[in-house]
Enzyme design. Structure first.
Site, PDB file in Angstrom:
ATOM      1  N   ARG A 195      21.335 -42.378  -7.071  1.00  0.00           N
ATOM      2  CA  ARG A 195      22.459 -42.479  -6.140  1.00  0.00           C
ATOM      3  C   ARG A 195      23.276 -43.721  -6.500  1.00  0.00           C
ATOM      4  O   ARG A 195      22.723 -44.782  -6.788  1.00  0.00           O
ATOM      5  CB  ARG A 195      21.972 -42.594  -4.687  1.00  0.00           C
ATOM      6  CG  ARG A 195      21.421 -41.299  -4.103  1.00  0.00           C
ATOM      7  CD  ARG A 195      22.540 -40.286  -3.897  1.00  0.00           C
ATOM      8  NE  ARG A 195      22.092 -39.064  -3.243  1.00  0.00           N
ATOM      9  CZ  ARG A 195      21.689 -37.974  -3.871  1.00  0.00           C
ATOM     10  NH1 ARG A 195      21.644 -37.956  -5.202  1.00  0.00           N
ATOM     11  NH2 ARG A 195      21.338 -36.890  -3.199  1.00  0.00           N
ATOM     12  N   GLU A 254      31.718 -39.807  -4.546  1.00  0.00           N
ATOM     13  CA  GLU A 254      31.899 -38.725  -5.505  1.00  0.00           C
ATOM     14  C   GLU A 254      32.601 -37.533  -4.861  1.00  0.00           C
ATOM     15  O   GLU A 254      32.199 -37.119  -3.763  1.00  0.00           O
ATOM     16  CB  GLU A 254      30.525 -38.280  -6.045  1.00  0.00           C
ATOM     17  CG  GLU A 254      29.786 -39.371  -6.779  1.00  0.00           C
ATOM     18  CD  GLU A 254      28.350 -38.978  -7.122  1.00  0.00           C
ATOM     19  OE1 GLU A 254      27.746 -39.685  -7.934  1.00  0.00           O
ATOM     20  OE2 GLU A 254      27.835 -37.984  -6.549  1.00  0.00           O
ATOM     21  N   HIS A 274      27.731 -36.854 -12.591  1.00  0.00           N
ATOM     22  CA  HIS A 274      26.660 -36.341 -11.721  1.00  0.00           C
ATOM     23  C   HIS A 274      26.188 -34.958 -12.177  1.00  0.00           C
ATOM     24  O   HIS A 274      26.163 -33.994 -11.404  1.00  0.00           O
ATOM     25  CB  HIS A 274      27.109 -36.294 -10.256  1.00  0.00           C
ATOM     26  CG  HIS A 274      25.949 -36.356  -9.295  1.00  0.00           C
ATOM     27  ND1 HIS A 274      26.000 -37.002  -8.098  1.00  0.00           N
ATOM     28  CD2 HIS A 274      24.678 -35.847  -9.375  1.00  0.00           C
ATOM     29  CE1 HIS A 274      24.847 -36.891  -7.472  1.00  0.00           C
ATOM     30  NE2 HIS A 274      24.017 -36.200  -8.236  1.00  0.00           N
TER      31      HIS A 274
END
Length: 316
Positions: free
Chosen positions: A233, A262, A283
């Site tokens: 994270r 994000e 990601h």
């Protein structure tokens, strides 16, 4: 009961979804804006969500919701306290990325330890063509063999990284919790890991205790040759402090697959970096096709188990 299942962000999962083995109506929304979430789950009994935020305010407007099926492992986008207080079962996905995410970690690790982006830049700049000998020595190369990996977080993903590290001949230190009063067997004090590791890889959930667990203090403790990898994270790391550490040469490099917000609509200090020792991916460490299909299969299985009265992978 004929369940109404609503998937709020179906586009976040590229996989075949089999139909659950009970009476239901399934509604897919490719994406869901925050302001649309409450209306879309108003009549739902089961909500599937990957990254859409489900706050207490949103859930209070959807009293029929009995289960939230996370299409992910992380739970920080769901108000767990509200769910606990109102009898909403929350189940997550576990173990689906035990191969794909560790492979991504090692992609970043190898590229940085062996200076792959720098070598690519030098070749594109024509330095090899101008060389006096057959090879260039413009960048340092460091082996993984014999180096020390510091793992912060040792669940299924951290353990997957450990298995690969040991296959590469790395020494592995597993960090105890940062503020731990007692030391568990086979764990090493957090600060010792930060000081001694050549590569530090983060695999811990985002909580109030882990937010910005790596900041200016920790960068001062690290070796100047150390590399930081974050596929967990974004908010585990103080991004401004990391940018400073990279620009000043305080650490040797970093490989990130996550950011604090994000997608980063309004920019991010890490996106402004143009350095050969910083790699960022959007990601995607979790998202091999094989892993996403495993996730989808487990997701439907979680929903079926809940309806059968034997919920599994229960968070709350």
């Amino acid at each position: 009961m004929n369940h109404r299942i609503v998937f709020l962000d179906r586009a976040s999962l590229i996989a075949d979804m089999r139909a659950p083995s009970f009476a239901h109506k399934w509604i897919n929304h490719e994406q869901t804006r925050p302001q649309d979430a409450a209306a879309r789950i108003l009549d739902a009994s089961i909500v599937i969500v990957n990254k859409v935020r489900l706050t207490g305010d949103i859930l209070a407007r959807a009293p029929r919701v009995r289960m939230i099926a996370l299409a992910a492992t992380g739970t920080d986008n769901v108000d767990l306290a509200y769910c606990r207080a109102h009898g909403i079962v929350v189940c997550n996905i576990r173990g689906y990325a035990v191969h794909t995410l560790p492979e991504h970690v090692f992609m970043l690790m190898l590229a940085l330890r062996r200076n792959l982006p720098g070598w690519q830049a030098d070749v594109r700049a024509g330095l090899w063509e101008k060389a006096d000998q057959f090879c260039l020595f413009t960048r340092p190369i460091n082996d993984l063999y014999g180096s020390t990996l510091g793992l912060v977080g040792h669940g299924s993903l951290g353990n997957g990284v450990r298995r690969l590290a040991e296959a590469f001949g790395m020494n592995v230190l597993v960090a105890e919790r940062k503020a731990a009063a007692e030391m568990r067997e086979d764990y090493t004090p957090f600060d010792v890991v930060i000081r001694e590791a050549d590569v530090i890889s983060l695999h811990t959930p985002l909580t109030a205790e882990t937010r910005h667990m790596i900041g200016a203090r920790e960068f001062e403790l690290m070796k100047p040759t150390a590399i930081l990898i974050n596929t967990a994270r974004g908010n585990l790391v103080d991004e401004a402090a990391l940018a400073d550490a990279l620009k000043s040469g305080r650490i040797a490099g970093a490989g990130f697959d996550v950011l604090s917000i994000e997608p980063p609509r309004d920019g991010n200090p890490l996106l402004e970096l143009d350095l050969p020792n910083f790699i960022i991916t959007p990601h995607v460490a979790w998202s091999s096709r094989e892993a996403m299909q495993t996730l989808a299969d487990q997701l439907v299985g979680n929903i079926e188990a809940f309806v059968a009265g034997t919920p599994r992978n229960v968070v709350t």
